[in-house]
Motif scaffolding. Sequence first.
Motif, short mmCIF file in Angstrom:
data_model
loop_
_atom_site.label_atom_id
_atom_site.label_comp_id
_atom_site.label_asym_id
_atom_site.label_seq_id
_atom_site.Cartn_x
_atom_site.Cartn_y
_atom_site.Cartn_z
N LEU A 47 0.81 -1.22 0.00
CA LEU A 47 0.00 0.00 0.00
C LEU A 47 0.84 1.27 0.00
O LEU A 47 0.37 2.32 -0.43
N PHE A 48 2.08 1.19 0.49
CA PHE A 48 2.95 2.37 0.56
C PHE A 48 4.32 2.06 -0.03
O PHE A 48 4.79 0.92 0.03
N ASP A 49 4.94 3.09 -0.59
CA ASP A 49 6.34 3.05 -1.00
C ASP A 49 7.06 4.20 -0.33
O ASP A 49 6.46 5.23 -0.01
N ARG A 50 8.35 4.02 -0.12
CA ARG A 50 9.17 5.11 0.38
C ARG A 50 9.97 5.72 -0.76
O ARG A 50 10.59 5.00 -1.53
N LYS A 51 9.92 7.05 -0.87
CA LYS A 51 10.75 7.77 -1.83
C LYS A 51 11.56 8.78 -1.04
O LYS A 51 11.08 9.87 -0.72
N GLY A 52 12.80 8.38 -0.71
CA GLY A 52 13.60 9.22 0.17
C GLY A 52 12.99 9.21 1.55
O GLY A 52 12.77 8.15 2.15
#
Length: 297
Positions: A47-52
């Motif tokens: 459901l979530f991704d990390r970008k930085g």
Amino acid sequence: MEDFRLRVFYSVARHHSFTKASAELFITQPAVTKHVKALEDMLGLRLFDRKGNTIVLTPPGEVLFRYAGQIFDLYQEALFELNSFKEDLKGSLRLGASTTIAQYLISPLLASYYERYPTIQLSLQTGNTEMIEHAVSAKEIDLGIVEGKKHHAGLKYHDFMEDELVAVVHTNSRYSRLKEITLAELSTIPMVLRERGSGTLEVLETALQERGIRPSSLTVVMHLGSSESIKSFLEHANCLSILSSRAIEKEVRSGQLKIVSIKDFRLPRTFSFVHLQGLPEGLAAGFMTFARRYYNP
């Protein structure tokens, strides 16, 4: 009745932060992570991704976020409906309404609400759209009803009902002979418009800009703070205005005002409920349900 994992997901998605969700929900950050992972495992989707340092929704997350908002809205409405069976339904509800809504829509709605729930204390603050949005942000009111565009990131908007702005002149005006004008002709006619900060003016200016027309090209002789003052001004001046069709119904029926069509140019808009991001309180959610049913039985 509700899945707490979904509420945790919704809070993270709104804030783009596990830390802020933790603070909002009064649970630890590891607990937030645990609930989100449990929901992802149940769904079999990330459901979530990390970008930085930023948390962003995945495409499945965006879908769930949209439906979660609707689920929580319905949940609050259901609670209000159920509570209405209790004889001791009490509390206070601070409402705000932008000028057109306050003048032409809110009074019969409030009267009907009072008859149904006499033990709930109601108060109403009025002003233009910008003022009502500010009052919501400052927590001076619980729920607002506004007529402009949706543009405050810290606020949540829900569609209420449709409206349309129309060009109007007094029947004693020299412009009353007009049946239809072009946008080019509109710029040549003296106009009296609503004040800066009003939803009516914002909708008009946005629509003109979308057609490549600068609002400053209009021949505006005056800005006034209400539809009533504009209607009075039109009675004594050879001018045209842009007003809500709901604001001029009585005068059009009586023959005092006349609608002038603008070729290939319409100004529909939506009145919206507005409250702070997150879920509205029970009475606010219930009022939204009541208002929708009152005007759309």
